[in-house]
Design an enzyme around this catalytic site. Structure first.
Site, mmCIF file in Angstrom:
data_model
loop_
_atom_site.group_PDB
_atom_site.id
_atom_site.type_symbol
_atom_site.label_atom_id
_atom_site.label_comp_id
_atom_site.label_asym_id
_atom_site.label_seq_id
_atom_site.Cartn_x
_atom_site.Cartn_y
_atom_site.Cartn_z
ATOM 1 N N ASP A 13 0.941 -1.199 0.004
ATOM 2 C CA ASP A 13 -0.253 -0.082 0.020
ATOM 3 C C ASP A 13 0.641 1.025 -0.007
ATOM 4 O OD1 ASP A 13 -3.341 0.252 0.911
ATOM 5 O OD2 ASP A 13 -2.204 2.285 0.891
ATOM 6 N N CYS B 172 -11.655 2.770 -4.723
ATOM 7 C CA CYS B 172 -13.169 2.743 -5.080
ATOM 8 C C CYS B 172 -13.628 4.221 -5.629
ATOM 9 C CB CYS B 172 -13.859 2.267 -3.916
ATOM 10 S SG CYS B 172 -14.000 3.661 -2.445
#
Length: 330
Positions: free
Chosen positions: A42, A87
């Site tokens: 990440d 998203c």
């Protein structure tokens, strides 16, 4: 068959992309699969700090996923990839720019290198916001997986379907490379619930057994928030999360208020704590009837409505997004 038996004899090797604070890592652990996360990736510094705290022994890489090559991923000798791509390009409150959004670039990069991965990569799990299923990004993913001989099933599921008192519909894709297959019939459409054979499986029964420790409710009913609240924190710590007078005075009537006895709560959004309506529930430890009585006084025309609402201030709480772990699913 020989490949499957080989996996059983050793840990399944998992690559966790867009690892965040470790949600997928917890899912892998709770699945009871004997698995080893070979690397978690990440780019967010704060999320990585939380992940490292939760899983100090996992190899955590703070990198842009676009910097990965197929050769590097192949060097991990993985069996499974789990990932939750950004998203924002697909959410209903965003611009819905899909693949044209710069935040989709890393996902597009993965789709380009998937065909170059070794065939021992046999499993994929993808999670995203509801709406991803109708995107061009999702269609490209399905096309790539089809070319690679993966069987896929898509779902839209919410925690409340698993007796957890929170409404948060999310998209899930599970895929296996043939000749591996699912033990339930595949549906070409996105499924809105689990197949009956999964509901009756030992895995689902284990979940129901876990829930029954907290609640006597029948299956598919949610247990109350009281079973997941932490109540051992000093009041001085909680005061920082009291709703300010500014919000109480202007927006109290649109707050979604829940209490420890509540069996439902609303999903969080990015605007939680910045806007009052449609961004997540707030918690009051007083009985909801007491709250209702206070609001009745407010709408009765009294000039002291703010003072009445302020009387709940010690217990009417909200969390700045990501800062308060004491209400896990409000």
């Amino acid at each position: 068959d020989r490949f499957v038996r080989a996996i059983i004899l050793r840990n399944m090797r998992v690559l966790e992309l867009y690892s965040g604070i470790g949600g997928m890592r917890y899912a892998v652990r709770e699945s009871n699969i004997t698995a080893e996360v070979t690397a978690a990736v990440d780019i967010n510094t704060m999320a990585n700090r939380v992940y490292q705290h939760n899983f100090p022994n996992t190899r955590l890489l703070q990198r842009n996923i676009e910097s990965f090559t197929a050769d590097e991923i192949n060097s991990y000798n993985i069996d499974m990839i789990v990932m939750s791509p950004p998203c924002q390009p697909f959410t209903r409150v965003g611009l819905k720019k899909d693949l044209l959004d710069n935040r989709s670039c890393s996902f597009s990069h993965l789709l380009k290198i998937f065909p170059q991965l070794k065939p021992n990569w046999r499993y994929l799990l993808v999670e995203n916001v509801k709406g991803f299923e109708s995107s061009a990004a999702c269609q490209q993913l399905l096309d790539v997986l089809c070319e690679l001989q993966f069987s896929c099933q898509q779902f839209i599921l919410s925690p409340c379907a698993f007796s957890i008192p929170n409404t948060r519909h999310r998209y899930y894709l599970v895929a296996k490379r043939r000749p591996l297959c699912f033990f339930f019939p595949l549906d070409s459409h996105v499924m809105e619930s689990l197949p009956d054979c999964i509901k009756d499986s030992s895995t689902h029964e284990k979940l129901n057994s876990l829930i029954s420790k907290h609640s006597s409710k029948v299956r598919n009913k949610c247990f109350s928030l009281s079973h997941i609240l932490e109540t051992d924190k000093p009041a001085v710590h909680l005061e920082q999360f009291c709703i300010p007078d500014k919000i109480l005075g202007k927006h109290a009537s649109v707050l979604d208020i829940v209490g420890p006895e509540s069996e439902r709560s609303c999903c969080f959004t990015k605007a939680y704590s910045r806007y009052a309506e449609g961004t997540g529930s707030v918690l009051c430890s007083q009985p909801l009837q007491v709250v209702a009585d206070c609001f009745e006084k407010c709408v009765s025309g009294s000039d002291e409505h703010l003072e009445v609402l302020r009387s709940l201030k010690a217990t009417l709480l909200y969390a700045a997004r990501g800062r308060w772990p004491h209400v896990l699913s409000k």
